[in-house]
Design a protein around this motif. Structure first.
Motif, PDB file in Angstrom:
ATOM      1  N   SER A 149       0.846  -1.204   0.000  1.00 13.90           N
ATOM      2  CA  SER A 149       0.000   0.000   0.000  1.00 13.90           C
ATOM      3  C   SER A 149       0.877   1.248   0.000  1.00 13.90           C
ATOM      4  O   SER A 149       2.071   1.175   0.307  1.00 13.90           O
ATOM      5  N   LEU A 150       0.237   2.373  -0.325  1.00 14.73           N
ATOM      6  CA  LEU A 150       0.948   3.655  -0.347  1.00 14.73           C
ATOM      7  C   LEU A 150       0.211   4.642   0.548  1.00 14.73           C
ATOM      8  O   LEU A 150      -0.996   4.841   0.401  1.00 14.73           O
ATOM      9  N   ALA A 151       0.948   5.257   1.507  1.00 11.57           N
ATOM     10  CA  ALA A 151       0.330   6.282   2.357  1.00 11.57           C
ATOM     11  C   ALA A 151       0.877   7.644   1.964  1.00 11.57           C
ATOM     12  O   ALA A 151       2.089   7.798   1.785  1.00 11.57           O
ATOM     13  N   VAL A 152      -0.036   8.614   1.758  1.00 10.12           N
ATOM     14  CA  VAL A 152       0.373   9.976   1.392  1.00 10.12           C
ATOM     15  C   VAL A 152      -0.208  10.939   2.424  1.00 10.12           C
ATOM     16  O   VAL A 152      -1.379  10.840   2.790  1.00 10.12           O
ATOM     17  N   ASN A 153       0.636  11.883   2.893  1.00  9.31           N
ATOM     18  CA  ASN A 153       0.152  12.876   3.862  1.00  9.31           C
ATOM     19  C   ASN A 153      -0.591  14.005   3.147  1.00  9.31           C
ATOM     20  O   ASN A 153      -0.145  14.493   2.116  1.00  9.31           O
ATOM     21  N   VAL A 154      -1.723  14.388   3.736  1.00  6.97           N
ATOM     22  CA  VAL A 154      -2.513  15.472   3.155  1.00  6.97           C
ATOM     23  C   VAL A 154      -2.650  16.580   4.200  1.00  6.97           C
ATOM     24  O   VAL A 154      -3.020  16.322   5.347  1.00  6.97           O
ATOM     25  N   SER A 155      -2.327  17.797   3.786  1.00  9.31           N
ATOM     26  CA  SER A 155      -2.385  18.933   4.718  1.00  9.31           C
ATOM     27  C   SER A 155      -3.831  19.378   4.952  1.00  9.31           C
ATOM     28  O   SER A 155      -4.676  19.272   4.060  1.00  9.31           O
ATOM     29  N   PRO A 156      -4.109  19.898   6.160  1.00 10.22           N
ATOM     30  CA  PRO A 156      -5.465  20.427   6.440  1.00 10.22           C
ATOM     31  C   PRO A 156      -5.900  21.480   5.422  1.00 10.22           C
ATOM     32  O   PRO A 156      -7.078  21.582   5.115  1.00 10.22           O
ATOM     33  N   VAL A 157      -4.923  22.242   4.931  1.00 10.12           N
ATOM     34  CA  VAL A 157      -5.277  23.286   3.951  1.00 10.12           C
ATOM     35  C   VAL A 157      -5.807  22.646   2.667  1.00 10.12           C
ATOM     36  O   VAL A 157      -6.776  23.115   2.065  1.00 10.12           O
ATOM     37  N   GLN A 158      -5.172  21.527   2.265  1.00  8.24           N
ATOM     38  CA  GLN A 158      -5.629  20.827   1.047  1.00  8.24           C
ATOM     39  C   GLN A 158      -7.062  20.310   1.214  1.00  8.24           C
ATOM     40  O   GLN A 158      -7.829  20.259   0.267  1.00  8.24           O
ATOM     41  N   LEU A 159      -7.372  19.930   2.480  1.00  9.27           N
ATOM     42  CA  LEU A 159      -8.692  19.345   2.741  1.00  9.27           C
ATOM     43  C   LEU A 159      -9.818  20.354   2.652  1.00  9.27           C
ATOM     44  O   LEU A 159     -10.977  20.010   2.731  1.00  9.27           O
ATOM     45  N   ARG A 160      -9.466  21.623   2.525  1.00 11.10           N
ATOM     46  CA  ARG A 160     -10.515  22.622   2.368  1.00 11.10           C
ATOM     47  C   ARG A 160     -10.718  22.981   0.897  1.00 11.10           C
ATOM     48  O   ARG A 160     -11.543  23.827   0.578  1.00 11.10           O
ATOM     49  N   LEU A 161      -9.963  22.328   0.026  1.00 13.27           N
ATOM     50  CA  LEU A 161     -10.122  22.595  -1.409  1.00 13.27           C
ATOM     51  C   LEU A 161     -11.110  21.586  -1.991  1.00 13.27           C
ATOM     52  O   LEU A 161     -10.835  20.392  -2.023  1.00 13.27           O
ATOM     53  N   PRO A 162     -12.234  22.057  -2.483  1.00 11.75           N
ATOM     54  CA  PRO A 162     -13.253  21.143  -3.004  1.00 11.75           C
ATOM     55  C   PRO A 162     -12.760  20.356  -4.221  1.00 11.75           C
ATOM     56  O   PRO A 162     -13.365  19.357  -4.600  1.00 11.75           O
ATOM     57  N   SER A 163     -11.624  20.788  -4.798  1.00 15.84           N
ATOM     58  CA  SER A 163     -11.130  20.093  -5.993  1.00 15.84           C
ATOM     59  C   SER A 163     -10.315  18.849  -5.644  1.00 15.84           C
ATOM     60  O   SER A 163      -9.929  18.086  -6.528  1.00 15.84           O
TER      61      SER A 163
END
Ligand code: C2E
Ligand code: CA
Ligand code: CA
Length: 770
Positions: free
Chosen positions: A606-620
């Motif tokens: 499997s592959l784990a990628v970190n996602v920033s909270p700022v990215q999580l507010r982008l609807p895209s």
């Protein structure tokens, strides 16, 4: 005439004649009082009073006639036909009703004499019919000539009475016409009586006491009727006029006793927004927001709002006075509407503390707020902001354009600051931002960067020739000064330096802060170009099964090699990228790069990628994930996005909605660094995470710190309860591996199993196999 007097004196009982006279006088006074009322009233009530006056006139004239007849000495056994008697009364009332209906204030003498004729006709008609109603003794004949003469005189007198009423003023309008009416009635009656030839021998009388009984009845009933209508007209006049007077005032009036409202005028009801019926008998206290309203003592006044008022900013002033009401002491509360006054006062206060062009606080308000902030002793930040090139724009494009820019800047600043903060315009193109209650100096640095970035984003000088930049001079309290004067001075020193340095940036008065800010700014600048300059790369750290050490997947971790600084830690540059807004592009690069590489790995990894909270507010974001998976033909089930709890702190609903969309693609979501943030169970309950990762600070401390061990144990238990795999991060020793295994963590990550590697996993795995 002397014959007439002889006739009355000789043939009549003088006491009863006097009674008839009294009734006649009272009736006449009542009639003209009611007519006067009718002339003063509104149309609806006028009809009522005209009808009432006509009934009074009919009853009065008829009973005068009837009682006078009983006074006739030889009428001791009078008997009447009841229908004709009733008809005689109706004739009188009907004639008066017609006469009163025709009466007009503007009618003049013609109308008055017409009305006089009708009324006289009514009296004569009543009289003749009344005489015809006598059954015993029989009336044989009436000499019509004296009656005709008397009727003519009566007509003159009544016409004069109506004319006097219509033209007259004051009490004369009542007394003189009433006198005319009395004279006409009495005179006509006795002339007609003396003109009648009566036969005492005809017919037989039945019963002996009819006359006395009738007398009391007629006198009593007539007197009650006449006096009643007279009293009603006076009372109505008194009451309605009084209420009219009370309603006419622009003040609301409440008459209260024992804290109950006894009476309220129209204005008071309008102010309270209810009908009179809803106010009467309620408690004073329930209508006003200030509790003291109920206990207001005489002479005292109070400003308060009305409870539940729908009017914005409604304010009333209550003043109390003592009066006598219904025979006892009562309090009158006068309500004065201060809503407009209050608004005007606030408008003046607003003008005194605000800049008229931008609506921001002005210099005076800013000085006041700064002094208050210093007094409070709570650390705060202050920025002096000056627009670059403003004078040039003003000169080139005119003052209209200059004003438009100032308003635009005001709006941008208002948007950029927090709810507790304040922005003021203290001069032509000078603004001040007060950042209240800062937790650390970093808060101020961040706000300054945000303000500068907001202005830069909105003012694009490449496209808009009137766009201008700004310079910021920043100070913090108490570090850069402990009094308003020093703070203002140091802020302007910092501002001057910002302007000298080249425009469009924030300069801090504090040397260390200024260096940090510059450092950050240069980092931000370099990071913007890191992708295209090929300075970023990914390393992968293995995720293993705790029991066997078998690698089940890898976590992608970002590395930045700066040409001058060397390797920069993601812990340092990720927050900068988040603040500067470059995290979107960097995150996309990471996701694409990681998926491209992982697509080459054996399919069980499997592959784990970190996602920033700022990215999580982008609807895209969901669309990006889907596109990257498609482009690389990567199985969504192999991808896992790691998010921290901070992602769910702001815009929780938006973030959760985006996470759900991503999860719907088949991608798993892991909760990273659990235990360091708010570790809220509600986060785990609100979103179906696929994995929990215990932060490495607990794992590294667990062998010597009981608290850390209990947390690891609790999170592992939580995972078991929720049926979620738990990953222990930062496992560096065999002892730690055994401990996390014993606690039930099925998966682990850490230097013990492998450091984040520069070696591509695909190659490493191939090597391992070989
Ligand atoms: P993280 O997601 O908690 O990543 C794990 C961090 O722990 C990594 O630090 C890793 O090198 C370090 N680590 C792993 N095992 C051990 C160990 O046994 N002992 C010690 N002392 N450290 C260990 P790294 O690579 O410096 O990353 C720091 C943080 O930066 C990450 O924490 C993550 O939050 C963030 N980050 C890294 N790459 C990215 C990325 O591509 N995107 C985003 N948004 N954030 C990233
Ligand atoms: Ca992570
Ligand atoms: Ca982590």
């Amino acid at each position: 005439m002397s014959y007439l007097i002889d006739h009355v004196a000789a043939r009549h009982d003088s006491t009863i004649v006097l009674m008839a006279l009294v009734i006649c006088i009272v009736a006449a006074l009542s009639i003209f009082t009611q007519l006067q009322r009718a002339f003063e009233c509104v149309i609806g009530r006028r009809r009522f009073w005209l009808a009432s006056a006509a009934i009074t006139a009919g009853a009065g004239v008829w009973s005068t006639h009837f009682i006078s007849m009983i006074a006739y000495r030889s009428a001791d056994r009078l008997q009447f036909d009841q229908s004709l008697t009733a008809l005689s009364a109706l004739i009188a009332a009907g004639a008066f009703a017609l006469a009163f209906a025709l009466l007009r204030r503007s009618g003049g003498i013609v109308v008055a004499s017409l009305c006089g004729a009708i009324a006289t006709g009514g009296i004569v008609g009543m009289h003749l019919t009344g005489m015809a109603a006598i059954r015993h003794p029989a009336v044989v004949a009436t000499d019509i000539r004296p009656v005709a003469v008397a009727a003519s005189l009566g007509w003159l007198a009544l016409s004069a009475a109506f004319a006097l009423f219509v033209r007259g003023r004051g009490s004369r309008r009542i007394y003189l016409p009433a006198a005319g009416m009395v004279l006409t009635t009495i005179f006509l009656h006795f002339v007609a009586m003396s003109a009648a030839v009566i036969d005492h021998g005809h017919g037989t009388a039945r019963g002996g006491n009819d006359t006395a009984w009738l007398l009391y009845w007629v006198v009593g009933a007539s007197f009650l009727l006449v006096a009643g209508t007279a009293a009603a007209s006076v009372l109505d006049r008194f009451l309605t006029d009084l209420r009219g007077l009370a309603d006419a005032t622009s003040e609301g009036l409440l008459i209260t006793g024992d804290d109950r409202i006894l009476e309220a005028n129209e204005r008071a009801c309008a102010l309270l927004g209810v009908s009179r019926g809803e106010v009467i008998w309620t408690s004073v206290a329930c209508w006003f927001e200030t509790a003291d309203a109920a206990g207001l003592s005489p002479g005292e006044s109070l400003r308060t709002r009305i409870t539940g008022s729908t009017i914005e900013d409604q304010l009333v002033e209550l003043t109390a006075r003592t009066i006598e009401y219904r025979g006892r002491a009562a309090t009158v509360i006068a309500l004065r509407d201060l809503t407009e006054t209050g608004r005007a006062e606030r408008a003046i206060a607003h003008l005194a503390s605000h800049d008229t062009l931008t609506g921001l606080a002005n210099r005076a308000a800013c000085d006041g707020a700064l002094a208050a902030a210093v007094r409070s002793g709570v650390p705060f930040g202050m920025m002096a902001i000056d627009l670059d090139r403003f004078r040039a724009v003003n000169d080139l494009f005119g003052h209209g354009a200059g004003d438009a820019i100032l308003i635009r800047v005001a709006r941008i600043l208002e948007q950029a600051i927090g709810a507790q903060d304040m922005v003021a315009r203290i001069g032509g193109d000078e603004f001040v931002v007060l950042q209240r209650q800062i937790g650390s100096l970093d808060d101020t640095r961040r706000l300054a960067a945000h303000v500068a970035a907001s202005l830069a984003a909105e003012m694009d000088s490449a496209r808009d020739p009137t766009a201008i930049g700004c310079s910021l001079g920043v100070v913090t309290f108490p570090r850069d000064g402990t009094d308003p004067e020093t703070l203002r001075h140091n802020a302007s020193v910092a501002l001057t330096r910002a302007k000298e340095d080249g425009r469009g940036r924030a300069s801090f008065f504090d040397a260390v802060m200024d260096r940090d800010a510059r450092e950050r700014q240069s980092l931000e600048h370099d990071l913007r170009h890191a992708i295209c300059r090929d300075q970023l790369r990914l390393v992968y750290q293995p995720l293993v099964a705790t029991a066997t050490g078998d690698v089940v997947g890898y976590e992608a971790l970002l590395r930045w090699t700066h040409p001058a600084r060397g390797a920069v830690s993601p812990a340092l540059f990720i927050p900068v990228a988040e603040e500067a807004g470059t995290i979107g592009a960097i995150g996309e690069w990471v996701l694409r790069q990681a998926c491209r590489e992982a697509a080459l790995w054996p399919s069980q990894l499997s592959l784990a990628v970190n996602v920033s909270p700022v990215q999580l507010r982008l609807p895209s974001l969901p669309e990006l994930v889907r596109a990257v998976l498609d482009d690389n033909g990567f199985d969504p089930a192999r991808l896992e996005l790691e998010i921290t709890e901070t992602a769910l702190l702001r815009d929780r609903e938006t973030s959760l909605a985006i996470l759900r969309e991503i999860r719907a693609l088949g991608v798993r979501i892991a909760m990273d660094d659990f235990g360091t943030g708010y570790s809220s169970l509600s986060n785990l309950r609100h979103f179906p995470f696929d994995k929990i990762k215990i932060d490495r600070s607990f794992v590294s401390a667990m062998h010597e710190d009981e608290a850390a061990l209990s947390i690891v144990r609790a999170v592992a238990g939580l995972g078991k309860g929720l049926k979620l795999p738990v990953v222990a991060e930062g496992v560096e020793t065999e002892q730690q591996r055994r401990m996390v295994q014993a606690e039930g963590c099925l998966l682990a990550q850490g230097y013990l199993f492998g450091r984040p590697g520069a070696v591509l996993p695909a190659r490493r795995i191939a090597k391992q196999r070989a």
